[in-house]
Design a protein around this motif. Structure first.
Motif, short mmCIF file in Angstrom:
data_model
loop_
_atom_site.label_atom_id
_atom_site.label_comp_id
_atom_site.label_asym_id
_atom_site.label_seq_id
_atom_site.Cartn_x
_atom_site.Cartn_y
_atom_site.Cartn_z
N GLY A 116 0.83 -1.19 0.00
CA GLY A 116 0.00 0.00 0.00
C GLY A 116 0.87 1.24 0.00
O GLY A 116 1.58 1.51 0.97
N LEU A 117 0.87 1.99 -1.09
CA LEU A 117 1.68 3.20 -1.21
C LEU A 117 0.77 4.42 -1.18
O LEU A 117 -0.22 4.50 -1.91
CB LEU A 117 2.52 3.18 -2.48
CG LEU A 117 3.57 2.06 -2.57
CD1 LEU A 117 4.43 2.23 -3.80
CD2 LEU A 117 4.43 2.01 -1.32
N VAL A 118 1.14 5.39 -0.34
CA VAL A 118 0.29 6.55 -0.08
C VAL A 118 0.62 7.69 -1.04
O VAL A 118 1.79 8.02 -1.25
CB VAL A 118 0.47 7.01 1.38
CG1 VAL A 118 -0.38 8.25 1.66
CG2 VAL A 118 0.11 5.89 2.35
N VAL A 119 -0.42 8.27 -1.59
CA VAL A 119 -0.32 9.45 -2.45
C VAL A 119 -1.27 10.50 -1.88
O VAL A 119 -2.39 10.17 -1.47
CB VAL A 119 -0.67 9.12 -3.91
CG1 VAL A 119 -0.49 10.33 -4.80
CG2 VAL A 119 0.17 7.94 -4.42
N TYR A 120 -0.82 11.76 -1.86
CA TYR A 120 -1.62 12.82 -1.25
C TYR A 120 -2.22 13.74 -2.32
O TYR A 120 -1.57 14.03 -3.32
CB TYR A 120 -0.78 13.65 -0.29
CG TYR A 120 -0.33 12.88 0.93
CD1 TYR A 120 -1.15 12.75 2.04
CD2 TYR A 120 0.92 12.27 0.96
CE1 TYR A 120 -0.73 12.03 3.16
CE2 TYR A 120 1.35 11.54 2.07
CZ TYR A 120 0.51 11.43 3.17
OH TYR A 120 0.92 10.72 4.26
N PRO A 121 -3.44 14.23 -2.10
CA PRO A 121 -4.03 15.17 -3.04
C PRO A 121 -3.28 16.50 -3.07
O PRO A 121 -2.71 16.94 -2.05
CB PRO A 121 -5.46 15.37 -2.50
CG PRO A 121 -5.70 14.21 -1.60
CD PRO A 121 -4.37 13.85 -1.02
N THR A 122 -3.26 17.13 -4.22
CA THR A 122 -2.78 18.50 -4.33
C THR A 122 -3.83 19.43 -3.71
O THR A 122 -4.97 19.02 -3.46
CB THR A 122 -2.58 18.89 -5.79
OG1 THR A 122 -3.86 18.82 -6.46
CG2 THR A 122 -1.60 17.95 -6.49
N PRO A 123 -3.47 20.69 -3.46
CA PRO A 123 -4.52 21.63 -3.03
C PRO A 123 -5.70 21.66 -3.99
O PRO A 123 -6.86 21.76 -3.57
CB PRO A 123 -3.77 22.97 -2.98
CG PRO A 123 -2.37 22.58 -2.62
CD PRO A 123 -2.12 21.30 -3.37
N LEU A 124 -5.41 21.55 -5.30
CA LEU A 124 -6.49 21.53 -6.29
C LEU A 124 -7.39 20.32 -6.11
O LEU A 124 -8.61 20.40 -6.28
CB LEU A 124 -5.88 21.51 -7.71
CG LEU A 124 -6.85 21.36 -8.87
CD1 LEU A 124 -7.76 22.58 -8.97
CD2 LEU A 124 -6.09 21.16 -10.19
N GLY A 125 -6.81 19.18 -5.76
CA GLY A 125 -7.59 17.96 -5.64
C GLY A 125 -8.15 17.69 -4.26
O GLY A 125 -8.82 16.68 -4.05
N THR A 126 -7.90 18.59 -3.30
CA THR A 126 -8.35 18.38 -1.92
C THR A 126 -9.79 18.85 -1.75
O THR A 126 -10.15 19.95 -2.18
CB THR A 126 -7.45 19.13 -0.93
OG1 THR A 126 -6.12 18.63 -1.05
CG2 THR A 126 -7.93 18.93 0.50
N ARG A 127 -10.57 18.03 -1.09
CA ARG A 127 -11.95 18.39 -0.76
C ARG A 127 -12.05 18.67 0.73
O ARG A 127 -11.71 17.82 1.55
CB ARG A 127 -12.91 17.27 -1.15
CG ARG A 127 -13.00 17.03 -2.65
CD ARG A 127 -14.02 15.94 -2.97
NE ARG A 127 -14.13 15.71 -4.40
CZ ARG A 127 -14.95 14.82 -4.96
NH1 ARG A 127 -15.71 14.06 -4.16
NH2 ARG A 127 -15.00 14.67 -6.26
N ILE A 128 -12.48 19.86 1.08
CA ILE A 128 -12.67 20.22 2.48
C ILE A 128 -14.13 19.97 2.85
O ILE A 128 -15.04 20.54 2.25
CB ILE A 128 -12.31 21.69 2.73
CG1 ILE A 128 -10.83 21.94 2.40
CG2 ILE A 128 -12.59 22.08 4.17
CD1 ILE A 128 -9.85 21.23 3.30
N SER A 129 -14.34 19.13 3.85
CA SER A 129 -15.69 18.81 4.31
C SER A 129 -16.16 19.86 5.30
O SER A 129 -15.40 20.76 5.68
CB SER A 129 -15.69 17.43 4.96
OG SER A 129 -15.13 17.49 6.26
N PRO A 130 -17.41 19.76 5.76
CA PRO A 130 -17.88 20.70 6.79
C PRO A 130 -17.07 20.66 8.07
O PRO A 130 -17.20 21.56 8.91
CB PRO A 130 -19.32 20.24 7.03
CG PRO A 130 -19.75 19.63 5.73
CD PRO A 130 -18.52 18.95 5.22
N ALA A 131 -16.21 19.64 8.26
CA ALA A 131 -15.38 19.57 9.46
C ALA A 131 -14.26 20.60 9.44
O ALA A 131 -13.65 20.89 10.48
CB ALA A 131 -14.79 18.17 9.62
N GLY A 132 -13.95 21.17 8.26
CA GLY A 132 -12.94 22.22 8.18
C GLY A 132 -11.58 21.73 7.77
O GLY A 132 -11.40 20.59 7.33
#
Length: 259
Positions: A116-132
């Motif tokens: 399992g190799l981890v990849v992180y979203p870019t700011p463009l691909g990040t979704r901010i939920s109502p949790a902030g």
């Protein structure tokens, strides 16, 4: 009644598989979600006889067998996976749509257990939920150069004293967006959660060349409420539902320096 006569059987066994995981979806890789869209894969190290099956969320590897075709029907013994030596696979995975941070990787494959190799979203691909979440820009103290490809970890202490961890990775320009999608609402009578933020980065990095996150090292962050004070980690408070821009004291960015 006619019967089917099997003239030959083609046997192929998968040697190993990589699962590409979204690092913002859980604390541990075993709980993280696979990336839904296909990523671009470039292998820099591989055996010559390696077959690659690359798709959404996973990449499978197979070695070309010495005797791939069995005359007639394959027996149970024919179908058994042969013991083979492990082999090195390395490369770069990236997202042509710019939704995930590119990364280098290197594994020892061939044992069939999966990686399992981890990849992180870019700011463009990040979704901010109502949790902030948290947003900001990382720059090295003194030079003001962007801290490319840094990984940030926020550890939040909840009302009952247990902790939750959230991670993200900065872009090549040092910009980051850290979603707090698993953060619970505040209990009645509590104004905020306490949290600690730490960073791993590389002092010498070419922003045009992706890195392996395993190579990152711990660094200090500029405190948000004390001028020119650096520590690791730094403390801050978190309010669920708030998208908070964080900066080091008297700066327009978060300052970073080697420990």
């Amino acid at each position: 009644m006619s019967s089917l006569k099997v003239l030959e059987t083609n046997i192929l066994h998968a040697s190993d598989v990589i699962f590409w995981l979204d690092g913002t979806t859980a604390e541990t890789p075993s709980d993280m979600l696979r990336i839904a869209q296909p990523l671009a894969l470039q292998l820099t190290t591989r055996p010559r006889d390696l077959l690659v099956v690359h798709g959404s969320g996973k990449t499978a590897f197979m070695r070309r067998p010495g005797i791939p075709i069995i005359n007639g029907s394959a027996t149970a013994a024919d179908k058994q996976r042969l013991v083979q030596p492990t082999f090195a696979v390395a490369g770069i995975v990236s997202d042509p749509e710019g939704r995930y941070i590119p990364r280098r990787f290197s594994i020892v494959a061939g044992n069939g257990v999966g990686h399992g190799l981890v990849v992180y979203p870019t700011p463009l691909g990040t979704r901010i939920s109502p949790a902030g979440g948290l947003i900001g820009t990382l720059r090295f103290n003194g030079s003001n150069a962007p801290v490319s490809w840094a990984r940030l970890t926020l550890v939040v202490t909840n009302a009952v004293g247990s902790t939750l961890s959230f991670c993200c990775q900065a872009s090549k320009t040092g910009d980051f967006m850290l979603p707090l999608n698993r953060l619970p609402p505040l209990p009645e009578g509590i104004d905020n959660y306490s949290a600690q933020l730490r960073i791993e980065a590389l002092a010498a990095v070419n922003a045009d060349n992706p890195i392996d996150p395993a190579d990152l090292v711990a660094m200090d962050l500029g405190e948000i409420d004390q001028d020119n004070q650096f520590s690791s980690p730094i403390g801050l408070t978190i309010v669920p539902g708030e998208l908070r821009l964080i900066r080091s004291s008297n700066r327009d960015h978060v300052a970073v320096q080697p420990c």
